[in-house]
Every structure is written in structure tokens, then in C-alpha cells.
Design a protein around this motif. Sequence first.
Motif, PDB file in Angstrom:
ATOM      1  N   GLY A 103     -18.573 -21.479 -15.600  1.00 40.00           N
ATOM      2  CA  GLY A 103     -18.562 -22.362 -14.447  1.00 40.00           C
ATOM      3  C   GLY A 103     -17.420 -22.094 -13.499  1.00 40.00           C
ATOM      4  N   ALA A 104     -16.648 -21.039 -13.745  1.00 39.51           N
ATOM      5  CA  ALA A 104     -15.423 -20.831 -12.969  1.00 39.51           C
ATOM      6  C   ALA A 104     -15.524 -19.619 -12.079  1.00 39.51           C
ATOM      7  CB  ALA A 104     -14.232 -20.683 -13.917  1.00 39.51           C
ATOM      8  N   ALA A 105     -16.734 -19.322 -11.591  1.00 43.79           N
ATOM      9  CA  ALA A 105     -16.879 -18.074 -10.846  1.00 43.79           C
ATOM     10  C   ALA A 105     -16.716 -18.226  -9.354  1.00 43.79           C
ATOM     11  CB  ALA A 105     -18.240 -17.456 -11.105  1.00 43.79           C
ATOM     12  N   LEU A 106     -17.168 -19.342  -8.791  1.00 47.12           N
ATOM     13  CA  LEU A 106     -17.209 -19.414  -7.333  1.00 47.12           C
ATOM     14  C   LEU A 106     -15.816 -19.630  -6.762  1.00 47.12           C
ATOM     15  CD1 LEU A 106     -20.310 -21.639  -6.644  1.00 47.12           C
ATOM     16  CD2 LEU A 106     -20.099 -19.201  -6.318  1.00 47.12           C
ATOM     17  N   PRO A 107     -15.261 -18.625  -6.117  1.00 44.34           N
ATOM     18  CA  PRO A 107     -13.940 -18.858  -5.542  1.00 44.34           C
ATOM     19  C   PRO A 107     -14.076 -19.608  -4.232  1.00 44.34           C
ATOM     20  CG  PRO A 107     -14.605 -16.599  -5.177  1.00 44.34           C
ATOM     21  CD  PRO A 107     -15.733 -17.253  -5.904  1.00 44.34           C
ATOM     22  N   ARG A 108     -13.130 -20.465  -3.994  1.00 45.52           N
ATOM     23  CA  ARG A 108     -13.103 -21.205  -2.747  1.00 45.52           C
ATOM     24  C   ARG A 108     -11.822 -20.832  -2.056  1.00 45.52           C
ATOM     25  NH1 ARG A 108     -17.176 -21.231  -2.268  1.00 45.52           N
ATOM     26  NH2 ARG A 108     -18.868 -22.591  -2.925  1.00 45.52           N
ATOM     27  N   PHE A 109     -11.918 -20.199  -0.905  1.00 49.74           N
ATOM     28  CA  PHE A 109     -10.712 -19.687  -0.299  1.00 49.74           C
ATOM     29  C   PHE A 109     -10.035 -20.680   0.607  1.00 49.74           C
ATOM     30  CE2 PHE A 109     -10.561 -15.671  -2.154  1.00 49.74           C
ATOM     31  CZ  PHE A 109     -11.861 -15.267  -2.368  1.00 49.74           C
ATOM     32  N   SER A 110     -10.328 -21.945   0.402  1.00 48.40           N
ATOM     33  CA  SER A 110      -9.575 -22.958   1.111  1.00 48.40           C
ATOM     34  C   SER A 110      -8.932 -23.848   0.072  1.00 48.40           C
ATOM     35  CB  SER A 110     -10.520 -23.767   1.986  1.00 48.40           C
ATOM     36  OG  SER A 110      -9.908 -24.965   2.357  1.00 48.40           O
ATOM     37  N   PRO A 111      -7.647 -24.155   0.194  1.00 48.16           N
ATOM     38  CA  PRO A 111      -7.020 -25.000  -0.822  1.00 48.16           C
ATOM     39  C   PRO A 111      -7.650 -26.385  -0.894  1.00 48.16           C
ATOM     40  CG  PRO A 111      -5.389 -24.182   0.739  1.00 48.16           C
ATOM     41  CD  PRO A 111      -6.692 -23.683   1.198  1.00 48.16           C
ATOM     42  N   ARG A 112      -8.222 -26.844   0.202  1.00 47.11           N
ATOM     43  CA  ARG A 112      -8.807 -28.185   0.181  1.00 47.11           C
ATOM     44  C   ARG A 112     -10.035 -28.257  -0.694  1.00 47.11           C
ATOM     45  NH1 ARG A 112      -4.586 -30.803   2.295  1.00 47.11           N
ATOM     46  NH2 ARG A 112      -4.364 -30.580   4.551  1.00 47.11           N
ATOM     47  N   GLN A 113     -10.679 -27.119  -0.927  1.00 52.83           N
ATOM     48  CA  GLN A 113     -11.960 -27.135  -1.632  1.00 52.83           C
ATOM     49  C   GLN A 113     -11.851 -26.622  -3.053  1.00 52.83           C
ATOM     50  OE1 GLN A 113     -14.499 -24.736   0.713  1.00 52.83           O
ATOM     51  NE2 GLN A 113     -14.480 -26.098   2.462  1.00 52.83           N
ATOM     52  N   SER A 114     -10.644 -26.293  -3.498  1.00 53.95           N
ATOM     53  CA  SER A 114     -10.524 -25.667  -4.809  1.00 53.95           C
ATOM     54  C   SER A 114      -9.698 -26.552  -5.717  1.00 53.95           C
ATOM     55  CB  SER A 114      -9.877 -24.303  -4.684  1.00 53.95           C
ATOM     56  OG  SER A 114      -8.639 -24.429  -4.053  1.00 53.95           O
ATOM     57  N   ASP A 115      -9.838 -26.323  -7.028  1.00 50.50           N
ATOM     58  CA  ASP A 115      -8.996 -27.102  -7.927  1.00 50.50           C
ATOM     59  C   ASP A 115      -8.201 -26.270  -8.912  1.00 50.50           C
ATOM     60  OD1 ASP A 115     -11.850 -28.452  -9.773  1.00 50.50           O
ATOM     61  OD2 ASP A 115     -11.127 -26.416  -9.521  1.00 50.50           O
ATOM     62  N   LEU A 116      -8.507 -24.996  -9.036  1.00 53.70           N
ATOM     63  CA  LEU A 116      -7.718 -24.162  -9.948  1.00 53.70           C
ATOM     64  C   LEU A 116      -7.010 -23.099  -9.125  1.00 53.70           C
ATOM     65  CD1 LEU A 116      -6.954 -23.106 -12.765  1.00 53.70           C
ATOM     66  CD2 LEU A 116      -9.079 -21.839 -12.778  1.00 53.70           C
ATOM     67  N   LEU A 117      -5.690 -23.165  -9.076  1.00 49.29           N
ATOM     68  CA  LEU A 117      -4.921 -22.167  -8.331  1.00 49.29           C
ATOM     69  C   LEU A 117      -4.566 -21.048  -9.297  1.00 49.29           C
ATOM     70  CD1 LEU A 117      -3.365 -21.339  -5.750  1.00 49.29           C
ATOM     71  CD2 LEU A 117      -1.444 -22.634  -6.597  1.00 49.29           C
ATOM     72  N   MET A 118      -5.216 -19.903  -9.123  1.00 51.88           N
ATOM     73  CA  MET A 118      -4.904 -18.762  -9.990  1.00 51.88           C
ATOM     74  C   MET A 118      -3.935 -17.872  -9.234  1.00 51.88           C
ATOM     75  SD  MET A 118      -8.755 -17.814 -11.198  1.00 51.88           S
ATOM     76  CE  MET A 118      -8.459 -16.875 -12.645  1.00 51.88           C
ATOM     77  N   VAL A 119      -2.709 -17.828  -9.681  1.00 51.70           N
ATOM     78  CA  VAL A 119      -1.715 -16.993  -9.018  1.00 51.70           C
ATOM     79  C   VAL A 119      -1.772 -15.636  -9.706  1.00 51.70           C
ATOM     80  CG1 VAL A 119       0.674 -16.778  -8.354  1.00 51.70           C
ATOM     81  CG2 VAL A 119      -0.346 -19.016  -8.597  1.00 51.70           C
ATOM     82  N   VAL A 120      -2.392 -14.691  -9.014  1.00 44.42           N
ATOM     83  CA  VAL A 120      -2.707 -13.396  -9.605  1.00 44.42           C
ATOM     84  C   VAL A 120      -1.737 -12.370  -9.057  1.00 44.42           C
ATOM     85  CG1 VAL A 120      -4.510 -11.681  -9.847  1.00 44.42           C
ATOM     86  CG2 VAL A 120      -5.124 -14.074  -9.692  1.00 44.42           C
ATOM     87  N   GLY A 121      -0.763 -11.969  -9.841  1.00 37.78           N
ATOM     88  CA  GLY A 121       0.148 -10.931  -9.381  1.00 37.78           C
ATOM     89  C   GLY A 121       1.531 -11.468  -9.073  1.00 37.78           C
ATOM     90  N   THR A 122       2.409 -10.534  -8.676  1.00 41.82           N
ATOM     91  CA  THR A 122       3.807 -10.884  -8.438  1.00 41.82           C
ATOM     92  C   THR A 122       3.945 -11.766  -7.217  1.00 41.82           C
ATOM     93  OG1 THR A 122       4.160  -8.574  -9.001  1.00 41.82           O
ATOM     94  CG2 THR A 122       6.096  -9.849  -8.425  1.00 41.82           C
ATOM     95  N   VAL A 123       4.791 -12.799  -7.329  1.00 42.79           N
ATOM     96  CA  VAL A 123       5.138 -13.610  -6.171  1.00 42.79           C
ATOM     97  C   VAL A 123       6.569 -13.264  -5.806  1.00 42.79           C
ATOM     98  CG1 VAL A 123       5.540 -15.960  -5.387  1.00 42.79           C
ATOM     99  CG2 VAL A 123       3.526 -15.428  -6.697  1.00 42.79           C
ATOM    100  N   THR A 124       6.766 -12.822  -4.586  1.00 39.13           N
ATOM    101  CA  THR A 124       8.112 -12.452  -4.151  1.00 39.13           C
ATOM    102  C   THR A 124       8.725 -13.624  -3.397  1.00 39.13           C
ATOM    103  OG1 THR A 124       7.251 -11.598  -2.097  1.00 39.13           O
ATOM    104  CG2 THR A 124       7.420 -10.076  -3.928  1.00 39.13           C
ATOM    105  N   HIS A 125      10.008 -13.505  -3.091  1.00 43.51           N
ATOM    106  CA  HIS A 125      10.660 -14.590  -2.364  1.00 43.51           C
ATOM    107  C   HIS A 125      10.053 -14.778  -0.984  1.00 43.51           C
ATOM    108  CE1 HIS A 125      13.649 -15.816  -5.163  1.00 43.51           C
ATOM    109  NE2 HIS A 125      13.941 -14.576  -5.442  1.00 43.51           N
ATOM    110  N   LYS A 126       9.528 -13.698  -0.406  1.00 44.80           N
ATOM    111  CA  LYS A 126       8.910 -13.824   0.916  1.00 44.80           C
ATOM    112  C   LYS A 126       7.599 -14.595   0.815  1.00 44.80           C
ATOM    113  CE  LYS A 126       7.908 -10.957   4.924  1.00 44.80           C
ATOM    114  NZ  LYS A 126       7.953  -9.627   5.503  1.00 44.80           N
ATOM    115  N   GLN A 127       6.911 -14.438  -0.298  1.00 47.99           N
ATOM    116  CA  GLN A 127       5.610 -15.079  -0.473  1.00 47.99           C
ATOM    117  C   GLN A 127       5.768 -16.503  -0.991  1.00 47.99           C
ATOM    118  OE1 GLN A 127       2.817 -13.897   0.427  1.00 47.99           O
ATOM    119  NE2 GLN A 127       1.172 -14.241  -1.013  1.00 47.99           N
ATOM    120  N   ALA A 128       6.949 -16.857  -1.528  1.00 49.11           N
ATOM    121  CA  ALA A 128       7.117 -18.157  -2.181  1.00 49.11           C
ATOM    122  C   ALA A 128       6.808 -19.348  -1.281  1.00 49.11           C
ATOM    123  CB  ALA A 128       8.534 -18.271  -2.757  1.00 49.11           C
ATOM    124  N   PRO A 129       7.253 -19.392  -0.010  1.00 47.09           N
ATOM    125  CA  PRO A 129       6.887 -20.557   0.811  1.00 47.09           C
ATOM    126  C   PRO A 129       5.377 -20.693   0.990  1.00 47.09           C
ATOM    127  CG  PRO A 129       8.582 -19.269   1.917  1.00 47.09           C
ATOM    128  CD  PRO A 129       8.141 -18.488   0.744  1.00 47.09           C
TER     129      PRO A 129
END
Lengths: 171, 414, 157
Positions: free
Chosen positions: A65-91
Motif C-alpha cells: 500500500g506504500a507505492a503511490l508517491p505524492r510529491f506535495s507535502p500536503r498530500q503525503s504522510d510518510l517522509l522518506m529521506v533518501v540519501g545524504t542531507v547536507t547543511h545546504k539542504q537542511a532548511p
Amino acid sequence: MSQPVIPIRAAGARSTAFEYFSTKKDEFVGWARKFSLFPYPFVTACCAMEFMAVSSTPYDTDRFGAALPRFSPRQSDLLMVVGTVTHKQAPILRKVYEQMCEPKWVMAFGACATSGGFYQNYAAVAGIDRIIPVDIYVPGCPPRPETVIDAIMKLQDRIGRSHHAILTESF
Amino acid sequence: MKGLSLDTRASAPLPNPIRPAFERGERDDSVVVSIGPSHPATHGTIQVIAALDGEKVERVDVHCGYLHRGFEKECEDHTWHNLMPYVDRLNYCSGLVNDFAYCEAVERLMGIEITPRCRYLRTLLSEYSRIADHLTCVAASLMELGAMTAFLYLVMIRDYVYEHLADLTGARLTYTYGRIGGLARDLPAGWLKRLAEILDQYEDFVGRIHGLMDRNRIFIDRTRDVGVISAVDAINWGFTGPILRSTGAPRDLRKDMPYLAYAELDFDVPVGIKGDNYDRYYVRMREMDESVYMIRQLMDMLPPGPISVDDRRCTLPDKQLVYTEIESLINHFKLIMDGPDVPPGEVYAAHEAPNGELGFYVVSTGGGNPYKLHVRAPSFVHMGGVHRLLEGYQLADIIPTFGSVNMIGGECDR
Amino acid sequence: MPAEIVERLRAELASDGREVTLAPDMPVVTVAPSAVRETARQLAADHGFDLLLDVTAVDWPGRTPRFDVVYHFYSTSHLMRVRLKTRVPEEEPVVDSLRSLYGSAGFMERECHEMYGIVFRGNMDLRPILLYEGFVGHPLRKDYPKQQEQPLVPYRK
């Protein structure tokens, strides 16, 4: 001779009927929420390749049941942080997390999101839990698709067992 | 209703990590839109600030660097072998090409000549990685145009390639398989047989993609004459690889400055006619076919022999000797703890990566750590020129153009 | 590497304090900082080196002048590369920009500027590209500690 009445539960406690219905409601809402996860793939680096692989036909997240990605934060409930987050990307990560509505869960996908991986330098954030709260950490660099599916299943168990406050704090 | 927890309440206004080049567009009613850096179709972490006149893009300001992980600084702290995992994660779609380009740079500094078997095997694996990278690029760009079926087909065959490389190297994606002076291990039994099977399956799957896409009216309308650049402009803006070849300039390091075993192989360099998105898609599809042809030739040409050169300066001695002889034990210890001793000097070595010219500029002052390890990343240079492909076209054209440029964040931002 | 091209380079460029040497893989032209733009223009116009591959710098903290700025060019007609090097001091790390000759110089000079502090005179856009606004210092210099982070978002807990 009259016996003293010893109360069998604390004053102000809810009735057993309330507890029963509340538990059943939690099970029902938990079941509905865990099998309809809408991930927001916050994709940055190499783990994206494994995310693509786990969403496609060989290992299929649609079964969970977890296949449909929603590319708007308002419409999604699972935030999958995939990959390195740098200080520039943190905000940006913080902003996307704040824009999501409750209930929301966060998956730290990969070693870099979990702890910074082996990038311990001026540029990378040493783990996204320094910025946002994380519900499940997926180790691996990059994690095998089976690991990701195991993580989704564990998260689903957790969602199924947790308390879901719908109308009030306790129900 | 449960109150918002401390963490989810909006914090103080978040700082903006970039300074845009312009605040407003050229006309009074132009709209400035920020596409990215968390966007499904910018392949990760690129921010495109576009000034729009309706749907037409007037000006574009491209911001990369959201995946800058400090590769150069990190590598100065590690030994020449220890930094191999960092090198893998540059262009993570084709990890082996990065490994081999780096190993060649260090081998040139040390004056090492690799064994024949290693040379052919590195060529074979470079082409195999090229197939995986082009499959990923074409799959992602087709998916962004809406062709989900094509994406699923291509990712299926790419998964076979990943599992097959996991049999050889131990990892699906980030292999760390190259070693200075050779490779980590030799081919397991049955690997070449499975390779032949995968190449046959590849032809079947890619045949279906050709059937779905090549003469598809929607695909042609969306990609023909979109993102056009001329050969002269492309060279001025530093484009190399499939983008340069799609403009008509037949420049390919494998033919122009042959390295590894490319001089002995028979292959063509596919070249486009107009330099638009359709040409880039087709050049990549043809390059994959050429790679399959090269791999089939190499499978017959692989000579037997040792994988790593027998040089105690860089190759770890056999485990049996390490456990029994004191000299091998000390050699092994020094190679692991201090790293191979690379003589002072500087070198620039480049390979034809799937994205273009991937160069390593290595400066050594002797010892086990690099003094400077700079990567000439094709994606970074392409990001400098991509605004030429975006300006003047529609907003919706940004998506296929970006897909065809194949920006890989690990390589662009290092 | 075609020998006649190397000879022409030697003949035409080795003058006015410019040196042409031969590294194992390519010719190396060493010039003073003020001659960089003119030499690059000659390489592009007279010798056919039309592709600017790379702009980077090397930090030698013990030495004066401190930085080496290194350019690599490629000729799509002669199929060879050339390296152009110059030395700039720490107090005045200024070199002329090649932005007017090569479009690709824009991004590469921005990166070199933010990582080492080399100022490219004539490049109007030297904003940080891999780093972010508010980052203080030049990380690839040898005196910048590797783990010195400058977070933009305050940490939790």
C-alpha cells in the motif's frame, strides 16, 4: 456489619466500555492508515537508485500500500529521506517536514540519512534526526530493497499498534 | 485535538541557502518560480529558478550544490585505497567507471601497468556500467514524460544487472571493486554465462522500448526540437559525452584517446543530427547497443591470468603468505595502515564516463594520502551550460530536457 | 600526443616569462597570473584548444606564493590536452577570468573561488555554488578543519 467499599479503579477513570471502543477504533484507524501510506520521497543521492528499484516490479511496495508517491507535502504522510542531507539542504528538509500534516512519519533511508554515513565533514548533516524526529531508520549504503520492505513492514506494525487520537486526546 | 508537538510547530523563519541571480523577470507580469530542490523530476537536488512569461521560460538560474558532501576534503584524510568508496559514490549509477578512472590516475603516478586480464575485464565492466547508467537515465526521463511502462521495463533489466554485479562485487550499487594495480577479485564461476543471458534479455526489453517510444507521436512532439544546442555552443559551454555527440560532433575518448582495451574493439560512435532531446535519447539507446556489442567481443577476448599486478607497492599479498611469512605480514600491514606509497607528482587521467569526460586530477607529495584529489565532473560542467537548453522553451520542456542531460547529483556536487 | 603541436606551443608561447614543459601525459604551460587570459586566448584561437575542461587550485601553505591555479584544456581537432598553471599569492589571490572566452568557466571559477578564495577578476557572478550563503571560510584550504560544521538549521534536543 457493613463492609467498607474499596474502589477497584481510580476516581475519574474511564469506563471499560469506553476503553473497549477506543481500542477497537485504534485498531481500525491503524489498519486503515498503515496500508495507505503515501510516501514523499525526499530524494537526494545514491539511495534513490534503490528507492526506484524497490518501487518497481522486482520488489514491489505496492503490495504494502506504500507505492503511490505524492510529491506535495500536503498530500503525503510518510517522509522518506533518501540519501545524504547536507547543511545546504537542511532548511528545505525542515520546511517540507513542517508543511506535512499530522499524522506523519519519517523514514531515514540509508546510512547517510541515519547518521551521516561516512561523510563526517563540514558539509553533511550527521543524521537527519538532528533536524527532524525520525520514526524508523533503515541501515545500508545503499540498503537492499528487502531491507526497505522490512522497514516499511515494521513501520506498519508500529502504526497499527499506536494510539490514534481522532476526536479528542483520548479517543 | 492533540496539540502540535514542539518539533512540528513551525520554527523561526528558515534561512535561504542561496541568493538568486534575479528577483523578477523581464516583463512586469513575469512570474519567478523555484523548481526544486526537492522535486521529483530534477533528479534529486537541483534548484532551477525560472522567470516565466506565461508558460515560456525567459531566464533560468540553476543552483546546484545541495548534495555537496565534501569529497575532496574527505579524500585528503584517507589513504589511496580507503577513499575508494567515496569515489564510487560520485556517479552512483555507474560506480565502476569512477573506480577505474581513479585507479588509472594513481597507477599512472606510480608507473604501474595492469595485467592483460585486468585490462579487458575493466573494459567489460565499464561498458556494463555504461548500460546500467543509460538504462537509469532513459527510464527516469521516460517516466517523467508519463511513460510508466517503459520505466518499469527498463528498471527490471537494470535490476538483473545490479544482482549480477552483486554476485561479482558484493554490492548492488556502490561496488568499491577497483584496486590500484588491479581488481578486488576475479570472476566467480558461471558469471559469464549469466552475462550472456542478461544481454539477450536486454535486447528483448529494449526492443519493446523502441517499439513504444521511437515513433510515438506524443514522445516526438515533446522531445523533437526541444533543448536544441549546436556543436560549437556545446563545446564552448563544456558539454562532453552523449550531449556533445547528439549535436553531431563525434567526440568520444574511447576512440580519440583510447585507454584500457578500447583500441582493440570494433564499435561505432553514435552521433545525433540536431542536438535536441530526441537525439540525446536515441544516442543513449544506440550507445547501449554498442556497449552490448563490445561486451560480446570482450567475453571472447578475456585472457586467463592474474587479476592484480604482482607489485608489492600496491597489491595486497596472498592471505596464505600473510599468515606464514613475516615480510608479507609487514607488507600487508603497511599497505592497509599507511596506504600505498605514491611518488610525488601530478596527473590528470580521464575516462569516457556515461555522462562525458570524467577526469581525476591527482596531486601527490609522496606518502599514503593524496595531497589533492580533484574530480572533473561532467555533470557539474553541464549544469553551467544547461540554461542554454532551457531558455526560450516552455515550462513543461524543462522536465524532458533535464532528464536528457542526466545530471547525477553525486558527481555534480561532489 | 602530436609532437608538432608541442613544438608549436613551445615556439609561440615560451617567451615573456612563460615556460612550456612536458609532463608525461601533456604539455604544461606555466605563466604569471597577469598572462593567463592572453595565453588562454592564444591557446584557443591559434592552437585549437577549444574545450575548457577544468579550473582548480592547489594550496601549498608553506610556500609563497601560496596557491597554484591550474587549468586543463582539450583540443577537439588535435585530440590532446594541455595544462596551464599559474601561482598566486595569499594576500592578492587574483587571476583574470576566462568567462568571456569560455561559457563553462562560469561555474568552475565559482567553485574555485568558494573553495580556495581565488578571485576571478571579470567574472561578475562569484556567488557560492556548492556551499551556501552564510558559509564563512574556504573549506579546501589546508587550514580549514575538516569537521568544522556551520549548520543553517539549529539542531534539535
